[in-house]
Design a protein around this motif. Structure first.
Motif, PDB file in Angstrom:
ATOM      1  N   GLU A  25      45.495 -27.792 109.912  1.00 44.08           N
ATOM      2  CA  GLU A  25      44.775 -28.805 108.918  1.00 44.08           C
ATOM      3  C   GLU A  25      43.540 -29.038 109.320  1.00 44.08           C
ATOM      4  N   TRP A  26      42.640 -29.211 108.533  1.00 46.31           N
ATOM      5  CA  TRP A  26      41.192 -29.571 108.842  1.00 46.31           C
ATOM      6  C   TRP A  26      41.264 -31.058 108.200  1.00 46.31           C
ATOM      7  N   HIS A  27      40.558 -32.131 109.180  1.00 43.58           N
ATOM      8  CA  HIS A  27      40.216 -33.378 108.825  1.00 43.58           C
ATOM      9  C   HIS A  27      38.700 -33.728 109.287  1.00 43.58           C
ATOM     10  N   THR A  28      38.069 -34.047 108.216  1.00 45.88           N
ATOM     11  CA  THR A  28      36.775 -34.381 108.376  1.00 45.88           C
ATOM     12  C   THR A  28      36.842 -35.968 109.142  1.00 45.88           C
ATOM     13  N   ILE A  29      35.997 -36.150 110.202  1.00 47.07           N
ATOM     14  CA  ILE A  29      36.163 -37.599 110.700  1.00 47.07           C
ATOM     15  C   ILE A  29      35.028 -38.240 110.780  1.00 47.07           C
ATOM     16  N   ALA A  30      33.747 -37.585 110.407  1.00 48.39           N
ATOM     17  CA  ALA A  30      32.723 -38.167 110.178  1.00 48.39           C
ATOM     18  C   ALA A  30      31.505 -37.393 109.630  1.00 48.39           C
ATOM     19  N   PHE A  31      30.564 -37.931 109.099  1.00 50.97           N
ATOM     20  CA  PHE A  31      29.326 -37.452 108.598  1.00 50.97           C
ATOM     21  C   PHE A  31      28.061 -37.817 109.424  1.00 50.97           C
ATOM     22  N   VAL A  32      27.490 -36.871 109.911  1.00 49.34           N
ATOM     23  CA  VAL A  32      26.347 -37.154 110.500  1.00 49.34           C
ATOM     24  C   VAL A  32      25.064 -36.965 109.683  1.00 49.34           C
ATOM     25  N   PRO A  33      24.055 -38.080 109.609  1.00 48.66           N
ATOM     26  CA  PRO A  33      23.284 -38.076 108.648  1.00 48.66           C
ATOM     27  C   PRO A  33      22.201 -37.274 109.154  1.00 48.66           C
ATOM     28  N   PHE A  34      21.443 -36.681 108.210  1.00 49.88           N
ATOM     29  CA  PHE A  34      20.356 -35.769 108.418  1.00 49.88           C
ATOM     30  C   PHE A  34      19.343 -36.524 108.594  1.00 49.88           C
ATOM     31  N   VAL A  35      18.357 -36.104 109.649  1.00 50.97           N
ATOM     32  CA  VAL A  35      17.170 -36.893 110.263  1.00 50.97           C
ATOM     33  C   VAL A  35      16.283 -36.076 110.017  1.00 50.97           C
TER      34      VAL A  35
END
Lengths: 243, 631
Positions: A25-35
């Motif tokens: 299973e894949w779970h997304t735990i965060a989204f890092v913003p693009f800088v």
């Protein structure tokens, strides 16, 4: 890359493997913003600093509860096999060199100390002297990084020459890696720089340079390459010792 | 550069005319009398004419420099510093006047040599006007003022009665030496009596712009006189012109908000989390680089930069026992967790989970996943119209099952769909159990027919048309709102939070959720679990990560600190998982072509890891596609 309301975000995902059923299973735990690199003076350095800060802060937020659980454990609702408290610990970090240096706030590129496991100098790469290079010490390195970071935010005055000396000492940036908060990495057994494994596909040329990093990676049983390659048990299997 | 320079070493205020500074390097030579001015003095011959013009214009308040604003600066310079120029005039000044003699006759051509030295003699004492400390020399008094009273005005002087200047330059109620201002005014030596100033030339008055609001003055001896016109004694008393310096105008009123203090590690001890607060407060240890506490507080530096540096140095610096606790405090002091908020907020009157049933759920997943980012609102509208036009059935009818909404709860029924449901419910009650049809033609007027018709002839048609999409969502707007409500509710239930990170003056929005809850949930949901390894059961075979040495070391550590039976929830971190997954087992060649000296060691270790690296209960966190986000 996910486009979410005009924001470019990079996902941090968790892969949960069920050993019994083999289900993944894949779970997304965060989204890092693009800088982005802004149009300003010294834009590259400032952009790099922002990226590092955003990445580390996002990782810390995603792992904040896990960090607390690594120190004090988290209590389960129902005990499993009589165990009611789980300690979240990082056993292995398998990565490309670029991500590894960035996540651990180490200088990338051909810096003075390009190996993340030891402090072999770039002059001694591919030389027998590399085998005798001292290992990276998590406590000392993190102490200097903390001091540098405190000086960077203006909390504490750090002389410029001292900062430069610190940065050149072990080739690290003036940021604190979020993984340093995790127990077991900066606390005994101090696997901060020993948990690193190499991505065999991308690290091939690097392995030629730094033999010692390969041969002495003890965090994962000294087998950082096979951490990737051994998933399918592709390596010749050595039969267990009958004794 | 239009500025007023002050030579602290010489103790003399040196006014550089903005005109001269803009055009001539000899500007500072004219009014300075430092010992090293001889070299610059030699340049006078080069620009003597410019010097003459500049000096005369300086006196009359005009500016030669065509740059905007310099004229006003010149008047400000003259108003402020002109009284000090004459007493500090020395040999260079005297020499300079020889160049100026042809155009303007200074009042102190025959200046007494005693005027060259402003500072008092060594026998004099210099009391501090602030703390009444007596100092032996003017230099020490100056140094004392700078160090001990940095916040007091540099040209601090005790309050004195207003000094009225007569038209002849005589001072009414003057204080000896009161004409000297600035640091030079600290001198207690009485000012020498100077000859009265001469009458101003007509040209000097004529060039005064009429629009100048402030009273202009000329450098005429030790006194400042108005050049706007002759003043009688009565006028003087009526409009007293004081020699006291006007209050200093703030340099610049910045529109920016005041700089926020940088949060330090001390702020981490006030975190909201009680456990963390207890940890930080218990383990905090103040570290100081200073030599220790002094009896007297250290002098405040006069330089702003040094003052800020001293403030930083005096800020207590904490460390929290272990390095990881200090690192944790450094992240906690930023307050990102406190500032975070749920990633989504339900709109007022939101009614989520209307997509009940297999077909509607599939439709919702399609809308959410189509193209990776889901359909836009415009596309959702188009899809809705298309499905309505195509008589897409929202529900599958089951024979013998009464018509009812799958959501069950009346709260989950939107107002739009409630109409159809009420109609269908009423019809059901009236007919004693209607069945949903599996197909049939869609009719946009089905609701009205259902509500109004009660005949058995229309009954079958109603059954076939009540399960259309338009019966669940009466409009495209209701369809979009239902999708939005579902997404918002799902985001909230999953624990997603967002926070605005301010880094380097820019703000970035980051989304995250707790990784620990994901791992624990997966662990709890698993049927077969193995949490610890048997110490003697591993042997030479290491089939699982739980058999590795690292796991054993962590187990030993938690056994020391845990007071109850505990286990290690091991995690493997990965970066760039796409490429990692492609590289499995393909790195054999990278081993074989290595020198044979290292081959065996590498192979043996890789073999160990091969055994070690098998799927288990460990969670795998993959930093996916982070390469572009990395610094």
């Amino acid at each position: 890359m996910l486009s979410l309301s005009a924001h470019y975000l990079y996902p941090v995902r968790m892969r949960v493997v069920n050993d019994v059923t083999g289900a993944v299973e894949w779970h997304t735990i965060a989204f890092v913003p693009f800088v982005r690199t802004e149009q300003e003076a010294n834009a590259k350095v400032k952009g790099r600093a922002r990226r590092c800060g955003v990445l580390q802060r996002t990782l810390y937020l995603a792992l904040r509860e896990a960090i607390g659980a690594s120190h004090m454990g988290t209590e389960l609702d129902e005990p499993i096999h009589g165990f009611k408290r789980a300690f979240f610990r990082v056993l292995l970090y398998c990565c490309d060199r670029m991500e590894e240096r960035s996540v651990l706030c180490l200088k990338s590129g051909m810096c003075d100390f390009p190996c993340s496991n030891c402090t072999v100098s770039k002059e001694n790469l591919s030389k027998p002297e590399a085998l005798d290079a001292p290992e990276r010490r998590a406590i000392r390195t993190l102490q200097r990084q903390i001091e540098l970071a405190a000086g960077a935010i203006g909390n504490r005055l750090v002389d410029r020459s001292r900062r430069a000396a610190f940065k050149a000492m072990d080739s690290y940036h003036a940021f604190i890696p979020a993984l340093a908060c995790m127990a077991g990495l900066a606390t005994p057994p101090n696997h901060m720089y020993q948990m690193i494994a190499f991505d065999a596909l991308h690290v091939r040329s690097f392995l030629v340079l730094c033999w010692r990093a390969v041969s002495r990676c003890s965090a994962c049983g000294g087998s950082c390459i096979a951490a990737v390659a051994g998933r399918e048990r592709a390596w010749p299997w050595r039969p267990p010792d009958p004794q | 550069m239009c500025a007023i320079h002050r030579l602290r070493g010489s103790g003399v205020a040196v006014a550089s005319s903005p005109v001269l500074n803009c055009s001539s390097v000899s500007a500072s030579v004219l009014f300075s009398f430092t010992a090293g001015s001889q070299a610059r003095f030699s340049r006078w011959s080069v620009c003597s004419s410019a010097l003459t013009r500049c000096f005369s214009n300086f006196q009359t308040g005009l500016a030669l420099c065509p740059k905007a604003g310099h004229s006003a600066s010149a008047s400000a310079v003259r108003r402020r510093w002109a009284p000090q120029l004459t007493p500090t005039t020395t040999r260079p000044h005297l020499l300079a006047t020889r160049f100026l003699r042809g155009t303007y006759r200074l009042a102190h051509d025959d200046m007494d040599p005693s005027h060259q030295h402003v500072s008092g003699s060594a026998t004099k004492v210099y009391p501090c006007p602030v703390c009444s400390m007596t100092l032996a020399s003017l230099g020490s008094l100056r140094s004392h003022m700078v160090r001990r009273h940095p916040r007091s005005p540099r040209n601090y002087r005790t309050p004195s009665p207003a000094i009225v200047v007569s038209p002849l330059g005589e001072t009414a109620g003057s204080v000896p030496g009161g004409g000297d201002q600035g640091l030079a005014s600290l001198s207690t030596q009485p000012a020498p009596s100077l000859p009265p100033p001469p009458a101003l030339p007509a040209a000097a008055v004529a060039v005064v712009p009429a629009s100048t609001a402030e009273p202009l003055a000329t450098v005429a001896g030790p006194e400042v006189t108005s050049c706007l016109g002759p003043m009688t004694q009565a006028d003087t008393s009526a409009v007293p012109v004081t020699r006291s310096r006007p209050p200093r105008v703030p340099r610049r009123v910045s529109s920016r908000p005041p700089r926020q203090p940088v949060p330090g590690l001390a702020d981490a001890m006030t975190v909201e989390d009680p456990h963390l607060r207890l940890l930080f407060q218990a383990s905090a240890e103040e570290v100081s680089r200073g030599a220790g506490r002094r009896r007297n507080p250290p002098p405040v530096p006069s330089s702003g930069k040094r003052r800020r540096a001293a403030a930083r140095r005096s800020t207590p610096w904490y460390r929290f026992g272990a390095v990881c606790a200090t690192a944790r405090a450094s992240f906690e002091r930023l307050g990102d967790w406190l500032r975070s908020e749920p990633a989504a907020v339900l709109r007022p009157g939101a009614k989520p989970f209307l997509f009940a049933g297999r077909r509607l759920r599939a439709l919702r997943e399609f809308v959410a996943d189509c193209g990776g980012a889901g359909l836009s609102t415009a596309d959702q509208t188009r899809l809705y119209k298309l499905l309505v036009m195509g008589s897409w059935q929202a529900r599958e009818g089951v024979a013998g099952e009464p018509l009812r909404d799958d959501s069950g709860t009346p709260d989950n029924v939107p107002a739009s769909s409630a109409t159809s449901d009420q109609a269908s419910t009423g019809e059901t009650g009236g007919t004693g159990g209607r069945r949903l049809g599996n197909g049939g033609e869609a009719s946009s007027a089905a609701t009205g027919q259902v509500g109004s018709s009660g005949g058995e002839g229309d009954h079958e048609a109603d059954q076939s048309t009540r399960c259309g999409l338009e019966h669940v969502f009466t409009s495209a707007n209701a369809f979009r709102n239902a999708i939005r409500d579902d997404l918002d509710r799902s985001i909230i239930n999953a624990g997603w939070r967002k926070v605005v990170l301010i880094e380097g003056g820019r703000s970035y929005t980051s989304f995250f959720r707790c990784a620990l809850s994901v791992a624990v949930t997966a662990l709890v949901d698993a049927k077969r679990k193995q949490l610890r390894r048997a110490p003697g059961g591993v042997g030479g075979r290491r089939d699982h990560p739980i058999d590795g040495e690292a796991f054993a070391l962590h187990e030993a550590e938690i056994d020391k600190v845990a007071g109850e039976p505990a286990f290690v929830l091991g995690v493997h971190l990965y970066s760039d998982c796409t490429l990692v997954s492609r590289s499995g087992g393909t790195s054999r060649m990278s081993i074989f072509w290595r020198p044979s000296v290292y081959q065996e060691a590498v192979l043996s270790q890789c073999t160990d890891l091969t055994r070690d690296h098998r799927g288990s209960h460990a969670s795998w966190i993959c930093f996916s596609d982070l390469r572009s986000a990395l610094p």
